[in-house]
Design a protein around this motif. Sequence first.
Motif, short mmCIF file in Angstrom:
data_model
loop_
_atom_site.label_atom_id
_atom_site.label_comp_id
_atom_site.label_asym_id
_atom_site.label_seq_id
_atom_site.Cartn_x
_atom_site.Cartn_y
_atom_site.Cartn_z
N PRO A 70 -4.58 -3.34 -12.83
CA PRO A 70 -5.08 -2.55 -13.94
C PRO A 70 -6.58 -2.78 -14.17
O PRO A 70 -7.06 -3.90 -14.01
CB PRO A 70 -4.29 -3.06 -15.14
CG PRO A 70 -3.16 -3.83 -14.59
CD PRO A 70 -3.54 -4.27 -13.23
N ASP A 71 -7.29 -1.75 -14.51
CA ASP A 71 -8.75 -1.80 -14.68
C ASP A 71 -9.45 -2.26 -13.40
O ASP A 71 -10.53 -2.82 -13.43
CB ASP A 71 -9.17 -2.68 -15.85
CG ASP A 71 -8.93 -2.03 -17.21
OD1 ASP A 71 -8.53 -0.85 -17.24
OD2 ASP A 71 -9.14 -2.69 -18.23
N GLY A 87 -2.09 8.76 -14.50
CA GLY A 87 -1.75 9.55 -13.32
C GLY A 87 -2.70 9.32 -12.16
O GLY A 87 -2.42 9.76 -11.05
N SER A 88 -3.82 8.63 -12.40
CA SER A 88 -4.72 8.32 -11.30
C SER A 88 -5.09 6.84 -11.24
O SER A 88 -5.56 6.36 -10.21
CB SER A 88 -6.00 9.17 -11.39
OG SER A 88 -6.71 8.87 -12.55
N ALA A 89 -4.91 6.10 -12.34
CA ALA A 89 -5.21 4.67 -12.37
C ALA A 89 -4.43 4.00 -13.50
O ALA A 89 -4.00 4.67 -14.44
CB ALA A 89 -6.70 4.44 -12.57
N MET A 142 3.41 -3.18 -9.78
CA MET A 142 3.59 -1.91 -10.39
C MET A 142 3.43 -0.84 -9.32
O MET A 142 2.74 -1.05 -8.35
CB MET A 142 2.56 -1.72 -11.49
CG MET A 142 2.71 -2.71 -12.62
SD MET A 142 1.57 -2.47 -14.01
CE MET A 142 0.03 -2.24 -13.22
N PRO A 143 4.05 0.31 -9.54
CA PRO A 143 3.87 1.38 -8.57
C PRO A 143 2.45 1.95 -8.65
O PRO A 143 1.76 1.75 -9.66
CB PRO A 143 4.90 2.43 -9.02
CG PRO A 143 5.07 2.19 -10.48
CD PRO A 143 4.92 0.70 -10.65
N PRO A 144 2.01 2.66 -7.62
CA PRO A 144 0.71 3.31 -7.73
C PRO A 144 0.66 4.20 -8.97
O PRO A 144 1.67 4.78 -9.36
CB PRO A 144 0.61 4.14 -6.45
CG PRO A 144 1.56 3.48 -5.49
CD PRO A 144 2.66 2.92 -6.34
N ALA A 145 -0.51 4.31 -9.58
CA ALA A 145 -0.64 5.07 -10.82
C ALA A 145 -0.29 6.54 -10.67
O ALA A 145 0.11 7.19 -11.62
CB ALA A 145 -2.07 4.93 -11.35
#
Length: 65
Positions: A36-37, A56-58, A1-4
């Motif tokens: 994730p998490d 938007g940050s994680a 996945m792309p960075p958050a």
Amino acid sequence: MPPANAPNAAGRTVLIKKTDVSANAVTVTVSGGSGPDGDTQSLNTQYKAITVFSNGSAWFIASRL
């Protein structure tokens, strides 16, 4: 996945599902991060799924099937 915090990730919800019967796991990670998490997620059996979202940050886990 792309960075958050990537422009195309913020506010996005993504469902990832393993559909085949092979012994190969689907590994969910974040580009440049762990997952994730804050941890890499493995989908090891057929029809296992994870839904994640970015604030938007994680990336966070919303549900697991």
